[in-house]
Design an enzyme around this catalytic site. Structure first.
Site, PDB file in Angstrom:
ATOM      1  N   ASP A 192       0.855  -1.176   0.000  1.00 54.92           N
ATOM      2  CA  ASP A 192       0.000   0.000   0.000  1.00 54.92           C
ATOM      3  C   ASP A 192       0.903   1.241   0.000  1.00 54.92           C
ATOM      4  OD1 ASP A 192      -3.042   0.870   0.738  1.00 54.92           O
ATOM      5  OD2 ASP A 192      -1.598   2.223   1.694  1.00 54.92           O
ATOM      6  N   ILE A 193       0.631   2.170  -0.915  1.00 57.33           N
ATOM      7  CA  ILE A 193       1.442   3.392  -1.009  1.00 57.33           C
ATOM      8  C   ILE A 193       1.190   4.260   0.221  1.00 57.33           C
ATOM      9  CG2 ILE A 193       1.896   5.469  -2.362  1.00 57.33           C
ATOM     10  CD1 ILE A 193       0.891   3.929  -4.827  1.00 57.33           C
ATOM     11  N   ASN A 210      -3.073  12.924  -3.235  1.00 59.27           N
ATOM     12  CA  ASN A 210      -4.252  13.353  -3.989  1.00 59.27           C
ATOM     13  C   ASN A 210      -4.779  14.703  -3.497  1.00 59.27           C
ATOM     14  OD1 ASN A 210      -4.635  11.431  -5.984  1.00 59.27           O
ATOM     15  ND2 ASN A 210      -5.800  10.055  -4.646  1.00 59.27           N
ATOM     16  N   ASP A 264      -2.368   9.739 -10.018  1.00 61.45           N
ATOM     17  CA  ASP A 264      -2.313   8.696 -11.052  1.00 61.45           C
ATOM     18  C   ASP A 264      -0.881   8.438 -11.498  1.00 61.45           C
ATOM     19  OD1 ASP A 264      -5.020   8.412 -10.936  1.00 61.45           O
ATOM     20  OD2 ASP A 264      -5.453   9.512 -12.791  1.00 61.45           O
ATOM     21  N   GLU A 298      -4.904   2.515  -3.702  1.00 61.76           N
ATOM     22  CA  GLU A 298      -3.445   2.553  -3.781  1.00 61.76           C
ATOM     23  C   GLU A 298      -2.812   1.231  -3.354  1.00 61.76           C
ATOM     24  OE1 GLU A 298      -4.493   4.439   0.290  1.00 61.76           O
ATOM     25  OE2 GLU A 298      -5.412   4.100  -1.683  1.00 61.76           O
TER      26      GLU A 298
END
Length: 344
Positions: free
Chosen positions: A226-227, A234, A243, A270
């Protein structure tokens, strides 16, 4: 993975060319043994045996350079047409009809359509037949019985060309539909933003991998990643930059594992999943650490990006996908709680 049908068609083309050429060489040899034309070499200096040498050379060339099949058979076809053009004046002068040659020219029509396709095959065969007819007219006049034979041969060759055109067009149309279907299937299985597998596709691959690992008693591991702080990316930089981060992360994950048979899919948001068939947990942890370093190695859109990783492996043939994913997901959240940019 290359599409299997075009590869099979190309192999079929090669087999067709080699088979037809070897058949002609066999014909030339057997007929020479059954009905010797005369003393060697003078009696063999005729188009029939020239064509046999062309056919033999074609077989050798295709075996040596199969990827050049079309160029090779273009030369072969030119050789066959030349042999026919040289044979026609002799046949007209002797009031004879080279029936054997006409049969082999019909064979060449079929093979040339298969090799060159419907459009170029049609142009090539029309040109070949036209050249022979012009040669026949130039070397005329032809006696009525022989003219009837030549007309018959021309009609049969034309009909053979039409049937070959219909058959090859059918093959080409179906191959085109097959490619379109494959493209649609690939698009449906692929995540639109990151171009890795979508969730449905990676779930199918995971199910297959679990079944195989259970039956073959081989290891299987997954990595859930997971980022870190993606919502902040965002919110502060916009979805376009978000993106870009997703695409860059997916590219780095795929680049690191695809060479060893690993698969990458976007699980949602993500979150990504990396499938590692044949990899035990110890090795999977090492892979995850390499992925962590790869993701954070270079900034994306001026942002330093990191990710947290959780690893889980199958615990035997009775382990389930849900249980394994739950362990990997839980390990990933432990990495988050440990300060992020970590592997657990």
């Amino acid at each position: 993975m290359p599409d299997a049908l075009p590869l099979r068609l190309q192999r079929s083309r090669q087999v067709a060319v080699i088979t037809s050429c070897l058949a002609y060489v066999l014909y030339a040899l057997l007929t020479a043994l059954i009905d010797p034309p005369g003393a060697f070499p003078g009696a063999y200096n005729v188009p029939k045996y020239w064509a046999a040498l062309v056919a033999l050379g074609t077989v050798v060339a295709v075996l040596v350079s199969p990827q050049s099949l079309r160029r090779i058979y273009m030369v072969t076809t030119a050789g066959y047409v030349l042999a026919a053009v040289v044979e026609i004046p002799r046949a007209v002068a002797w009031a004879d009809m080279p029936m054997h040659l006409s049969l082999w020219l019909n064979m060449n029509i079929l093979v040339s359509y298969l090799v060159f396709g419907s459009r170029f095959g049609t142009a090539l065969n029309i040109a070949g037949i036209a050249i022979m007819l012009v040669s026949l007219v130039v070397n005329g006049p032809v006696a009525a019985p022989n003219l009837a034979d030549w007309v018959t041969v021309s009609i049969v060759m034309g009909a053979t060309g039409v049937m070959a055109y219909l058959l090859v067009s059918f093959i080409e149309n179906n191959l085109s539909r097959h490619r379109e279907d494959n493209e649609r299937l690939r698009a449906a299985r692929q995540d639109a933003v990151t171009e890795v597998m979508g969730r449905g596709a990676i779930e199918e691959e995971l199910e297959r991998a679990v079944q195989h690992a259970a039956q073959a008693r081989t290891p299987l591991s997954i990595i859930v990643t997971d980022i870190d702080h993606f919502k902040r990316v965002n919110d502060q930089h916009g979805h376009a930059v978000g993106d870009d981060v997703l695409r860059a992360t997916a590219k780095r994950l795929r680049r690191s594992v695809s060479g060893s048979g690993g698969l990458v899919g976007r699980w949602g948001g993500e979150e990504f999943i990396v499938l590692l068939p044949g990899v035990a947990k110890t090795d999977a942890l090492a892979v995850a650490e390499r992925l962590r370093a790869e993701v954070s190695a270079e900034p994306v859109a001026g942002l330093q990006v990191t990710a947290s990783f959780g690893v889980a492996s199958m615990r035997g043939p009775h382990d389930t996908i849900d249980a394994m994913f739950s362990r990997a997901d839980s390990a990933m959240y432990h990495a988050k709680r440990a300060g992020r940019n970590a592997v657990r």
